[in-house]
Write a protein that holds these residues in place. Structure first.
Motif, PDB file in Angstrom:
ATOM      1  N   ASP A 110       1.046  -0.988  -0.156  1.00  0.00           N
ATOM      2  CA  ASP A 110      -0.082   0.133   0.092  1.00  0.00           C
ATOM      3  C   ASP A 110       0.996   1.382   0.127  1.00  0.00           C
ATOM      4  O   ASP A 110       1.545   1.526   0.862  1.00  0.00           O
ATOM      5  CB  ASP A 110      -0.711   0.037   1.400  1.00  0.00           C
ATOM      6  CG  ASP A 110      -1.876   1.230   1.247  1.00  0.00           C
ATOM      7  OD1 ASP A 110      -1.888   2.162   0.552  1.00  0.00           O
ATOM      8  OD2 ASP A 110      -2.978   0.947   1.861  1.00  0.00           O
ATOM      9  N   GLU A 392     -15.066  -4.535  -9.459  1.00  0.00           N
ATOM     10  CA  GLU A 392     -14.555  -3.361  -8.847  1.00  0.00           C
ATOM     11  C   GLU A 392     -13.302  -2.885  -9.528  1.00  0.00           C
ATOM     12  O   GLU A 392     -12.813  -1.779  -9.270  1.00  0.00           O
ATOM     13  CB  GLU A 392     -14.304  -3.685  -7.605  1.00  0.00           C
ATOM     14  CG  GLU A 392     -15.416  -4.136  -6.596  1.00  0.00           C
ATOM     15  CD  GLU A 392     -15.865  -5.354  -6.627  1.00  0.00           C
ATOM     16  OE1 GLU A 392     -16.614  -6.152  -5.769  1.00  0.00           O
ATOM     17  OE2 GLU A 392     -15.233  -6.310  -7.502  1.00  0.00           O
ATOM     18  N   ALA A 393     -12.659  -3.819 -10.173  1.00  0.00           N
ATOM     19  CA  ALA A 393     -10.979  -3.508 -10.664  1.00  0.00           C
ATOM     20  C   ALA A 393     -11.250  -2.879 -11.853  1.00  0.00           C
ATOM     21  O   ALA A 393     -10.216  -2.376 -12.374  1.00  0.00           O
ATOM     22  CB  ALA A 393     -10.447  -4.894 -10.811  1.00  0.00           C
ATOM     23  N   ASN A 396      -9.619   0.466 -12.522  1.00  0.00           N
ATOM     24  CA  ASN A 396      -8.954   0.904 -11.302  1.00  0.00           C
ATOM     25  C   ASN A 396      -7.542   0.215 -11.347  1.00  0.00           C
ATOM     26  O   ASN A 396      -6.912   0.273 -10.243  1.00  0.00           O
ATOM     27  CB  ASN A 396      -9.775   0.652 -10.071  1.00  0.00           C
ATOM     28  CG  ASN A 396     -10.934   1.402 -10.035  1.00  0.00           C
ATOM     29  OD1 ASN A 396     -10.850   2.685 -10.029  1.00  0.00           O
ATOM     30  ND2 ASN A 396     -12.013   1.052  -9.632  1.00  0.00           N
ATOM     31  N   VAL A 397      -7.357  -0.706 -12.406  1.00  0.00           N
ATOM     32  CA  VAL A 397      -6.044  -1.481 -12.088  1.00  0.00           C
ATOM     33  C   VAL A 397      -5.503  -1.056 -13.650  1.00  0.00           C
ATOM     34  O   VAL A 397      -5.866  -1.087 -14.727  1.00  0.00           O
ATOM     35  CB  VAL A 397      -6.247  -2.793 -12.097  1.00  0.00           C
ATOM     36  CG1 VAL A 397      -5.112  -3.883 -12.801  1.00  0.00           C
ATOM     37  CG2 VAL A 397      -6.885  -3.401 -11.059  1.00  0.00           C
ATOM     38  N   ALA A 414      -3.169  -0.860  -8.257  1.00  0.00           N
ATOM     39  CA  ALA A 414      -4.511  -0.758  -8.074  1.00  0.00           C
ATOM     40  C   ALA A 414      -4.987   0.153  -7.134  1.00  0.00           C
ATOM     41  O   ALA A 414      -4.268   0.404  -6.133  1.00  0.00           O
ATOM     42  CB  ALA A 414      -4.906  -2.136  -7.510  1.00  0.00           C
ATOM     43  N   THR A 415      -6.371   0.738  -7.244  1.00  0.00           N
ATOM     44  CA  THR A 415      -6.547   1.832  -6.445  1.00  0.00           C
ATOM     45  C   THR A 415      -7.944   1.281  -5.840  1.00  0.00           C
ATOM     46  O   THR A 415      -8.915   1.115  -6.639  1.00  0.00           O
ATOM     47  CB  THR A 415      -6.713   2.899  -7.520  1.00  0.00           C
ATOM     48  OG1 THR A 415      -5.728   3.372  -8.011  1.00  0.00           O
ATOM     49  CG2 THR A 415      -7.251   4.285  -6.624  1.00  0.00           C
ATOM     50  N   ASN A 416      -8.158   1.595  -4.492  1.00  0.00           N
ATOM     51  CA  ASN A 416      -9.451   1.140  -3.837  1.00  0.00           C
ATOM     52  C   ASN A 416     -10.212   2.433  -3.644  1.00  0.00           C
ATOM     53  O   ASN A 416      -9.836   3.474  -4.088  1.00  0.00           O
ATOM     54  CB  ASN A 416      -8.913   0.580  -2.459  1.00  0.00           C
ATOM     55  CG  ASN A 416      -8.714   1.738  -1.393  1.00  0.00           C
ATOM     56  OD1 ASN A 416      -8.295   2.904  -1.475  1.00  0.00           O
ATOM     57  ND2 ASN A 416      -8.276   1.247  -0.071  1.00  0.00           N
ATOM     58  N   CYS A 445      -7.066  -8.689  -8.018  1.00  0.00           N
ATOM     59  CA  CYS A 445      -7.335  -7.187  -8.094  1.00  0.00           C
ATOM     60  C   CYS A 445      -8.503  -6.850  -7.656  1.00  0.00           C
ATOM     61  O   CYS A 445      -8.855  -5.598  -7.273  1.00  0.00           O
ATOM     62  CB  CYS A 445      -7.087  -7.050  -9.641  1.00  0.00           C
ATOM     63  SG  CYS A 445      -5.336  -7.203 -10.295  1.00  0.00           S
ATOM     64  N   GLN A 446      -9.501  -7.626  -7.959  1.00  0.00           N
ATOM     65  CA  GLN A 446     -11.038  -7.245  -7.518  1.00  0.00           C
ATOM     66  C   GLN A 446     -10.999  -6.863  -6.083  1.00  0.00           C
ATOM     67  O   GLN A 446     -11.596  -6.047  -5.721  1.00  0.00           O
ATOM     68  CB  GLN A 446     -12.058  -8.103  -7.898  1.00  0.00           C
ATOM     69  CG  GLN A 446     -12.214  -8.448  -9.358  1.00  0.00           C
ATOM     70  CD  GLN A 446     -12.939  -9.874  -9.882  1.00  0.00           C
ATOM     71  OE1 GLN A 446     -13.456 -10.027  -9.322  1.00  0.00           O
ATOM     72  NE2 GLN A 446     -12.452 -10.078 -11.022  1.00  0.00           N
ATOM     73  N   CYS A 449      -9.534  -3.744  -4.838  1.00  0.00           N
ATOM     74  CA  CYS A 449     -10.153  -2.490  -5.354  1.00  0.00           C
ATOM     75  C   CYS A 449     -11.525  -2.205  -4.760  1.00  0.00           C
ATOM     76  O   CYS A 449     -12.210  -1.553  -4.806  1.00  0.00           O
ATOM     77  CB  CYS A 449     -10.339  -2.590  -6.777  1.00  0.00           C
ATOM     78  SG  CYS A 449      -8.881  -2.416  -7.773  1.00  0.00           S
ATOM     79  N   ARG A 450     -11.898  -3.254  -3.557  1.00  0.00           N
ATOM     80  CA  ARG A 450     -13.082  -3.196  -2.990  1.00  0.00           C
ATOM     81  C   ARG A 450     -12.891  -2.013  -1.870  1.00  0.00           C
ATOM     82  O   ARG A 450     -11.903  -2.210  -1.270  1.00  0.00           O
ATOM     83  CB  ARG A 450     -13.546  -4.541  -2.406  1.00  0.00           C
ATOM     84  CG  ARG A 450     -13.860  -5.465  -3.463  1.00  0.00           C
ATOM     85  CD  ARG A 450     -14.051  -6.826  -2.931  1.00  0.00           C
ATOM     86  NE  ARG A 450     -14.598  -7.900  -3.903  1.00  0.00           N
ATOM     87  CZ  ARG A 450     -14.562  -9.076  -3.763  1.00  0.00           C
ATOM     88  NH1 ARG A 450     -14.074  -9.668  -2.642  1.00  0.00           N
ATOM     89  NH2 ARG A 450     -14.791  -9.779  -4.877  1.00  0.00           N
TER      90      ARG A 450
END
Length: 450
Positions: A110, A392-393, A396-397, A414-416, A445-446, A449-450
């Protein structure tokens, strides 16, 4: 009887003092004691406990335990936190039959929080496949810079008298994979516009930029990529023939219809320069995973700071390893850098190394602004165009894919929902099904990104 009582008391004192080495126990015998069933008086100890501050630590909370697959020492966060929830979900994903017969290397960091998120075999040496292109791209952006350009020169020697060039023509190549037919024709047209209608000397292709190896070190004999030539047109090894044809088409006569591979003298006059910037190279190299474009940058890394002639994979590997040791402050001897594209079976990196490259790039704006936009985007473009759609990905990936026989990899960002950016690398090695590995990577990845 008194002797018996005294011995028994001493025994009780000894047992009590060994029962807990963190506390002192003082045993006193009462003046009278109740009789036993046999009628004997049995001494009953009265225990007074005294805490010893030096040897009695504060109670420690038992640390939560990982599942069976997360073998590394990333602390497990509380389940109610985003980090703790993601860790448990990733740990559950790793409990799959896929890894009964194949190897997994996974590392997620992170960047926003500045802490590890998840790790499985993250220091294991593994083959990266095309995720090797991240190593090449980030090193190139750091060493060459975001304004770097790949140049191809048209030069001449001698003088022009009465339309005749009484000298030679040189095309100096530097392995620009974006050279197209228009560039070649432009060179021929430039000669004509200089008042040249005849060349008395020779036409030369200076291909001394790199070594004579046609293929990368460790490439398989049946790889379709290559040869790695210095002067090509739209990827075709036809530059010399097409240049001669264009000279004729613009009305230039040749005393010698052959071309030669002669190095250009430093005194030759520059007439024209074809150029393409590093962003154009990165876009094709990362979005479409073009191996020749990656090898081009690999050789430009090798040439950086040197003579720019005869460079090969050893010089490029040395510069990348220097980057690893000096910029990333890691032990470069633990890794093998064989080529720039990841085609070679001799490449050995680790998920940790790839994530360190990604973190370095993100924290350096001059690198990030060129790299991030060139990466494939989930469910949008490049090699991720058809992956992670409606999850969700999606969007965002931003990550680089990799595939060679038995290997599938995915590394990037990846961005949450809270805006945390996570640098990650997943390498599946020894797989029988690329589809199964990609499905696993997509689920990872999903979750992130949650």
């Amino acid at each position: 009887m008194k002797n018996h009582i005294l011995l028994l008391a001493l025994l009780l004192v000894s047992l009590s003092s060994n029962a807990d080495d963190r506390r002192k126990k003082v045993v006193l015998l009462p003046d009278s004691a109740p009789p036993s069933l046999s009628g004997e008086v049995v001494p009953q100890p009265i225990v007074h406990e005294e805490a010893d501050e030096d040897t009695y630590p504060e109670p420690q909370e038992t640390a939560p335990q990982w599942g069976r697959y997360n073998l590394n020492s990333v602390p497990l966060a509380p389940e109610y936190t985003w980090k703790g929830s993601v860790q448990r979900q990733l740990d559950s994903l790793c409990n799959t039959p896929l890894f009964a017969t194949s190897q997994l290397g996974l590392y997620a960091f992170d960047i926003t929080a500045g802490e590890d998120l998840f790790a499985v075999n993250y220091r294991h040496r593994m083959r990266p496949a095309s995720c090797e292109k991240l190593v090449t791209a980030i090193t190139a952006l750091s060493c060459l810079g975001g304004s770097y350009r790949l140049l191809t020169d048209l030069r001449i020697t001698g003088e022009v008298r009465g339309g005749v060039l009484e000298g030679d023509v040189y095309v100096v190549g530097r392995m620009d994979p974006l050279l197209a037919q228009g560039d070649v024709y432009g060179m021929a047209r430039e000669l004509r516009e200089q008042g040249i209608d005849s060349i008395a000397g020779t036409v030369n292709m200076d291909i001394s930029f790199k070594d004579a190896d046609d293929y990368g070190w460790g490439w398989c004999w049946d790889d379709k990529w290559g040869p790695l030539h210095v002067l090509t047109i739209d990827g075709r090894d036809t530059f010399a023939q097409e240049f001669l044809s264009d000279l004729h088409s613009v009305g230039i006569r040749l005393a010698d219809e052959q071309t030669y591979t002669t190095p250009c003298p430093s005194s030759a006059k520059l007439l024209r320069q074809s150029q393409h910037n590093i962003d154009q190279i990165l876009l094709r190299m990362l979005k479409q995973s073009d191996n020749i474009f990656a090898e081009s940058l690999f050789y430009h890394i090798a040439a950086n700071g040197g003579s720019g002639r005869g460079v090969g994979h050893k010089q490029a590997a040395a510069r990348i390893k220097s980057f690893i040791s000096q910029r990333l402050e890691m032990d470069a001897s633990a890794y093998e850098i064989a080529d720039g594209s990841g085609l070679s079976l001799y490449n050995y990196v680790s998920p940790q190394l790839l994530v360190e490259f990604l973190v370095y790039a993100w924290q350096n704006e001059q690198i990030r602004q060129h790299l991030y936009g060139a990466l494939p985007v989930a469910a949008s473009d490049g090699t991720l165009a058809k992956r992670m759609a409606n999850t969700e990905a999606q969007h965002n990936v931003h990550a680089k894919t990799g595939t060679v026989e038995g290997i599938s990899s995915l590394s990037g960002y990846a961005t949450n929902p809270d805006g945390h950016v996570i640098a990650f690398s997943i390498i599946n090695q020894g797989i029988a099904s690329t589809r199964a590995a990609k499905d696993f990577q997509d689920r990872v990845c999903q979750v992130m990104c949650r």
